[in-house]
Design an enzyme around this catalytic site. Structure first.
Site, PDB file in Angstrom:
ATOM      1  N   ASN A 113     -12.207   3.371  -1.188  1.00  0.00           N
ATOM      2  CA  ASN A 113     -10.769   3.167  -0.855  1.00  0.00           C
ATOM      3  C   ASN A 113     -10.310   4.618  -1.209  1.00  0.00           C
ATOM      4  OD1 ASN A 113      -8.345   1.968  -0.539  1.00  0.00           O
ATOM      5  ND2 ASN A 113      -7.931   2.334  -2.453  1.00  0.00           N
ATOM      6  N   HIS A 115      -6.637   6.497  -1.945  1.00  0.00           N
ATOM      7  CA  HIS A 115      -5.404   5.968  -2.236  1.00  0.00           C
ATOM      8  C   HIS A 115      -4.399   7.361  -2.415  1.00  0.00           C
ATOM      9  CE1 HIS A 115      -2.576   3.681  -4.875  1.00  0.00           C
ATOM     10  NE2 HIS A 115      -2.673   4.573  -5.637  1.00  0.00           N
ATOM     11  N   SER A 142      -6.806  10.090  -3.826  1.00  0.00           N
ATOM     12  CA  SER A 142      -8.000  10.152  -4.389  1.00  0.00           C
ATOM     13  C   SER A 142      -8.784   9.223  -3.596  1.00  0.00           C
ATOM     14  CB  SER A 142      -7.840   9.192  -5.666  1.00  0.00           C
ATOM     15  OG  SER A 142      -6.706   9.930  -6.612  1.00  0.00           O
ATOM     16  N   ASP A 151      -7.179  -0.307  -7.900  1.00  0.00           N
ATOM     17  CA  ASP A 151      -7.214   1.155  -7.849  1.00  0.00           C
ATOM     18  C   ASP A 151      -7.695   1.704  -9.036  1.00  0.00           C
ATOM     19  OD1 ASP A 151      -5.993   1.245  -5.388  1.00  0.00           O
ATOM     20  OD2 ASP A 151      -3.927   1.119  -6.061  1.00  0.00           O
TER      21      ASP A 151
END
Length: 218
Positions: A113, A115, A142, A151
């Site tokens: 992911n 973020h 990130s 997250d």
């Protein structure tokens, strides 16, 4: 030119405009990433990411959460579609849903992911606003492996920008966006080259444990 038969098969999940998806497509088409984006899935029928996928002859799939009894049912269907695409890697690029941990468990180590914060600072939403309200001097983005914690998975790499006097949410987001794109492309490149792996909670780069997240150079 990359050999499509040897390229890592990537599925992208997105809920919005798809700018990070576009960066991956550009890198793939330019021969800079040995990947093949085989599908884009979204929970939003109107997501520009789906339009972008169609324009590049990539499978564009909308799954409506309202057609499922609960989040777990939706996520099981979502990952079943991903499995049908024979994905090697899943990239969450602005996918605005919390995933069911049991549904994505088989994909641990193969799902990342991006973020917009310097994790572990500011998981969740409104990251630019929260950085400004906290009086931070720097901000960033990130890329991390996805785990059950929102997250909270191990961070692969980050990019950092200074917060300028007079910055707003909009200006901060705008200045960060190009850096986000470079960061995501770099991380996917490392994964496609087989240089990154997740072992338990430890990230290995070329077989050596990372002591801290990588930093995207200026």
């Amino acid at each position: 030119m990359n050999d499509p038969d040897k390229a890592m098969r990537v599925v992208v999940l997105a809920s919005g405009r798809g700018s990070n998806l576009e960066a991956l497509i550009d890198a793939q088409r330019g021969g800079h990433l040995p990947i093949r984006i085989v599908g884009v899935l979204s929970d939003k029928h109107e997501a520009r990411a789906l339009e972008l996928a169609r324009s590049h002859d990539i499978a564009a799939i909308h799954l409506d959460p309202r057609q499922f009894p609960d989040r777990r049912g939706y996520d099981l269907a979502l990952f079943a579609r991903i499995a049908d695409l024979h994905a090697d890697l899943i990239v969450l690029a602005g996918f605005m849903r919390i995933l069911d941990a049991e549904a994505f468990a088989p994909w641990l180590g193969r799902i990342i992911n991006i973020h917009p914060s310097l994790l572990p600072r500011y998981p969740g939403l409104h990251t630019h606003r929260r950085a400004l309200e906290a009086g931070d001097r720097e901000h960033g983005a990130s890329v991390h492996f996805v785990t059950a914690e929102l997250d909270g998975g191990p961070v692969i790499a980050q990019t950092v920008i200074e917060i300028a006097e007079g910055d707003t949410e909009g200006s901060l987001a705008s200045r960060l966006l190009a850096r986000e794109h470079r960061l995501l492309v770099a991380c996917v490149g490392l994964l496609a080259a087989g240089r990154l792996a997740l072992r338990a909670d430890t990230i290995l780069l070329d077989g050596v444990a990372l002591a801290a997240p990588l930093r995207l150079p200026d």
